[in-house]
Design an enzyme around this catalytic site. Structure first.
Site, PDB file in Angstrom:
ATOM      1  N   ARG A  54       0.824  -1.220   0.000  1.00 35.71           N
ATOM      2  CA  ARG A  54       0.000   0.000   0.000  1.00 35.71           C
ATOM      3  C   ARG A  54       0.850   1.259   0.000  1.00 35.71           C
ATOM      4  O   ARG A  54       0.491   2.245  -0.595  1.00 35.71           O
ATOM      5  CB  ARG A  54      -0.858   0.027   1.260  1.00 35.71           C
ATOM      6  CG  ARG A  54      -1.886  -1.058   1.247  1.00 35.71           C
ATOM      7  CD  ARG A  54      -3.232  -0.495   1.572  1.00 35.71           C
ATOM      8  NE  ARG A  54      -4.230  -1.382   1.007  1.00 35.71           N
ATOM      9  CZ  ARG A  54      -5.340  -1.724   1.606  1.00 35.71           C
ATOM     10  NH1 ARG A  54      -5.589  -1.241   2.797  1.00 35.71           N
ATOM     11  NH2 ARG A  54      -6.200  -2.504   1.016  1.00 35.71           N
ATOM     12  N   LYS A 241     -16.231 -15.812   2.669  1.00 33.41           N
ATOM     13  CA  LYS A 241     -17.666 -15.676   2.392  1.00 33.41           C
ATOM     14  C   LYS A 241     -17.960 -15.560   0.907  1.00 33.41           C
ATOM     15  O   LYS A 241     -17.432 -14.666   0.238  1.00 33.41           O
ATOM     16  CB  LYS A 241     -18.183 -14.407   3.080  1.00 33.41           C
ATOM     17  CG  LYS A 241     -18.287 -14.531   4.581  1.00 33.41           C
ATOM     18  CD  LYS A 241     -18.299 -13.161   5.168  1.00 33.41           C
ATOM     19  CE  LYS A 241     -19.539 -12.857   5.957  1.00 33.41           C
ATOM     20  NZ  LYS A 241     -19.611 -11.393   6.182  1.00 33.41           N
ATOM     21  N   GLY A 370      -6.599  -8.821   0.662  1.00 35.42           N
ATOM     22  CA  GLY A 370      -5.571  -8.680   1.708  1.00 35.42           C
ATOM     23  C   GLY A 370      -4.795  -9.957   1.965  1.00 35.42           C
ATOM     24  O   GLY A 370      -3.571 -10.007   1.827  1.00 35.42           O
ATOM     25  N   GLY A 402     -12.067  -5.335  -1.701  1.00 41.81           N
ATOM     26  CA  GLY A 402     -13.482  -5.105  -1.990  1.00 41.81           C
ATOM     27  C   GLY A 402     -13.674  -4.328  -3.283  1.00 41.81           C
ATOM     28  O   GLY A 402     -14.567  -4.633  -4.081  1.00 41.81           O
TER      29      GLY A 402
HETATM   30  P1  ADP Z   1      -8.880 -11.773   0.977  1.00 40.28           P
HETATM   31  O1  ADP Z   1      -8.513 -10.943   2.194  1.00 40.28           O
HETATM   32  O2  ADP Z   1      -7.681 -12.259   0.260  1.00 40.28           O
HETATM   33  O3  ADP Z   1      -9.867 -11.068   0.100  1.00 40.28           O
HETATM   34  P2  ADP Z   1     -10.955 -13.155   2.365  1.00 40.28           P
HETATM   35  O4  ADP Z   1     -10.959 -12.055   3.364  1.00 40.28           O
HETATM   36  O5  ADP Z   1     -12.119 -13.327   1.488  1.00 40.28           O
HETATM   37  O6  ADP Z   1      -9.636 -13.070   1.483  1.00 40.28           O
HETATM   38  O7  ADP Z   1     -10.774 -14.540   3.102  1.00 40.28           O
HETATM   39  C1  ADP Z   1      -9.668 -14.814   3.886  1.00 40.28           C
HETATM   40  C2  ADP Z   1     -10.063 -15.586   5.105  1.00 40.28           C
HETATM   41  O8  ADP Z   1     -10.767 -16.761   4.744  1.00 40.28           O
HETATM   42  C3  ADP Z   1      -8.852 -16.035   5.890  1.00 40.28           C
HETATM   43  O9  ADP Z   1      -8.907 -15.454   7.173  1.00 40.28           O
HETATM   44  C4  ADP Z   1      -8.996 -17.546   5.949  1.00 40.28           C
HETATM   45  O10 ADP Z   1      -8.642 -18.089   7.184  1.00 40.28           O
HETATM   46  C5  ADP Z   1     -10.467 -17.753   5.694  1.00 40.28           C
HETATM   47  N1  ADP Z   1     -10.726 -19.094   5.190  1.00 40.28           N
HETATM   48  C6  ADP Z   1     -10.508 -19.590   3.964  1.00 40.28           C
HETATM   49  N2  ADP Z   1     -10.867 -20.876   3.882  1.00 40.28           N
HETATM   50  C7  ADP Z   1     -11.330 -21.229   5.104  1.00 40.28           C
HETATM   51  C8  ADP Z   1     -11.852 -22.434   5.659  1.00 40.28           C
HETATM   52  N3  ADP Z   1     -11.964 -23.550   4.945  1.00 40.28           N
HETATM   53  N4  ADP Z   1     -12.245 -22.389   6.957  1.00 40.28           N
HETATM   54  C9  ADP Z   1     -12.136 -21.268   7.688  1.00 40.28           C
HETATM   55  N5  ADP Z   1     -11.642 -20.120   7.222  1.00 40.28           N
HETATM   56  C10 ADP Z   1     -11.244 -20.083   5.945  1.00 40.28           C
HETATM   57 MG    MG Z   2      -9.642 -10.439   3.940  1.00 42.58          MG
END
Ligand code: ADP
Ligand code: MG
Length: 422
Positions: A54, A241, A370, A402
């Site tokens: 960043r 999610k 992130g 996002g």
């Molecule tokens: P990013 O920050 O890269 O956009 P997200 O915030 O959507 O990604 O998701 C990241 C989170 O998803 C991490 O904290 C990770 O632990 C969680 N995660 C991914 N797969 C699982 C799983 N099978 N069970 C629990 N948590 C998960």
């Molecule tokens: Mg995230």
């Protein structure tokens, strides 16, 4: 869209530029910087372990402006201060410390202050940087004079914008007040361009507005993947999610060749197939939507899994191998969201395998989010990829999580729409 790069032959010494950046880095990163850590600049566009992307990635825009004689006022937010609703306007924000409530307010403010960036930026830019407190912002006429009377190339950092109630409300009066400090506005904060905030949207009504160098990179790379991407186009979606990512998945259902699913998102697909997922993370309310997606043969789900205490926590080795084979043949890749619970090393293997496959691939790739970009950086660093081969792998690390998802979902981001206003 007006790009700052179009002013490259201009003398900007008469300009006071309000530059919106995203300094929303973690406290851990901030502490590293305060201990005197000087970030490494490498040829991979910031793929070093300790460099908060960043910060590193906005330096070219700041340098661009000061090299042309402009004065720069950096605007940013950090964290989510809980006190914002209690502060009616910027002028009142630094009001008396008389009662307990205001003491608490100041404590939170200090935690999230942008003041530490003065030292960090002055090291990076090798020049003194000035800080504008909330109190000074309140005394706006005096502050305006101070900026006007500063020498060409001066750089100021304004206190955390989210400490002011008008910011997140996209308040016009507040935006006008901010705008009165300068005569040009530059947005180089792609990661907040999906937010209707005063320093992102309303401010553009009062000043001629441009996209900064990083924002230009973001738009060019993302639109390259959206419009006429080289096929096969592979989308990889993981993370916690599916509700966060459904817009992007739907938007790519027609154009992509494969959509590889992992992480907690895969669990929602399994639940929709009525498979038992034990105590795994999933989103019940998304099952009807996911059922529709299951009709598409482009959606590829894990074939084996890593499970602990009745929780699915990662994709399995066979899945990682299968996904890597698809990635190898891809010409364009978009990746957002880890394949598992990466906070525990044992369940980061699937995600690391994807990162390695992308680095190895010759495809043009975009990686965002992130957690996703942090794993990508770690893997790239561990492999000691020299700048040259990294550039050949054509990985673009997006600064937006996002914002990237909304852009990929085909939405018009409010902060981008307004950049051709005046
Ligand atoms: P990013 O920050 O890269 O956009 P997200 O915030 O959507 O990604 O998701 C990241 C989170 O998803 C991490 O904290 C990770 O632990 C969680 N995660 C991914 N797969 C699982 C799983 N099978 N069970 C629990 N948590 C998960
Ligand atoms: Mg995230």
């Amino acid at each position: 869209m007006k790009y700052l790069s179009s002013l490259k032959d201009k003398n900007l010494s008469k300009q006071i530029c309000l530059l919106r950046l995203d300094f929303n880095i973690t406290n851990a990163d901030l502490r590293g910087y305060q201990r005197g850590f000087i970030p490494r600049i490498n040829l991979c566009g910031g793929l070093t372990r300790k460099t908060p992307l960043r910060l590193q990635s906005v330096l070219p825009t700041i340098k661009f402006l000061i090299e042309r004689g402009a004065k720069v006022m950096i605007l940013s937010h950090r964290g989510r201060p809980k006190i914002k609703s209690k502060i009616p306007a910027c002028a009142k924000a630094s009001a008396g410390r008389k009662n307990q409530k205001s003491k608490i307010q100041f404590k939170i403010q200090n935690d999230l202050s942008l003041k530490p960036f003065v030292k960090i930026l002055s090291k990076l830019l090798k020049k003194p940087i000035h800080f504008i407190t909330l109190k000074e912002l309140g005394l706006i006429n005096k502050t305006r004079e101070k900026i006007k009377n500063s020498p060409a190339g001066s750089v100021f950092v304004l206190e955390n914008l989210r400490l002011m109630a008008g910011e997140e409300k996209n308040n016009k009066k507040f935006a006008k007040q901010l705008a009165s400090l300068g005569n040009l506005y530059i947005n180089d904060a792609f990661s907040v361009s999906h937010r209707k905030n005063a320093s992102v949207v309303a401010i553009t009504e009062f000043l001629s507005s441009y996209a900064g160098l990083l924002l230009e990179e973001e738009i060019k790379n993302l639109s390259r993947a959206m419009k006429n991407p080289k096929k096969p186009l592979v989308i990889i979606v993981g993370g916690a999610k599916i509700s966060d990512k459904i817009g992007a998945i739907k938007n790519f259902l027609k154009r992509a060749n494969y959509i590889l699913i992992g992480g907690g998102i895969a669990n929602t697909f399994f639940a929709a197939q009525k498979l038992s997922i034990g105590k795994s993370l999933y989103e019940k309310e998304m099952i009807p939507t996911v059922k529709k997606l299951l009709k598409s043969r482009k959606i590829i789900l894990p074939i084996d899994l890593a499970i602990k205490k009745r929780k699915i926590l990662d994709i399995g080795l066979e899945t990682a191998k299968k996904y890597a084979e698809i990635i190898e043949k891809a010409k364009t890749i978009i990746w957002n969201g880890p394949m598992g619970y990466i906070e525990d090393k044992r369940f980061a293997k699937g995600t690391e395998a994807i990162a390695q496959a992308i680095i190895k691939s010759q495809a043009f790739s975009i990686v965002g989010g992130g957690e996703t970009t942090s794993i990508m950086s770690k893997v790239a660093f561990a492999k000691q990829i020299p700048g040259g081969s990294c550039q050949k792998s054509k990985v673009f690390i997006s600064s937006g999580g996002g914002a990237m998802l909304e852009y990929l979902a085909g939405k018009k981001l409010p902060g981008l729409k307004t950049l051709n206003n005046i």
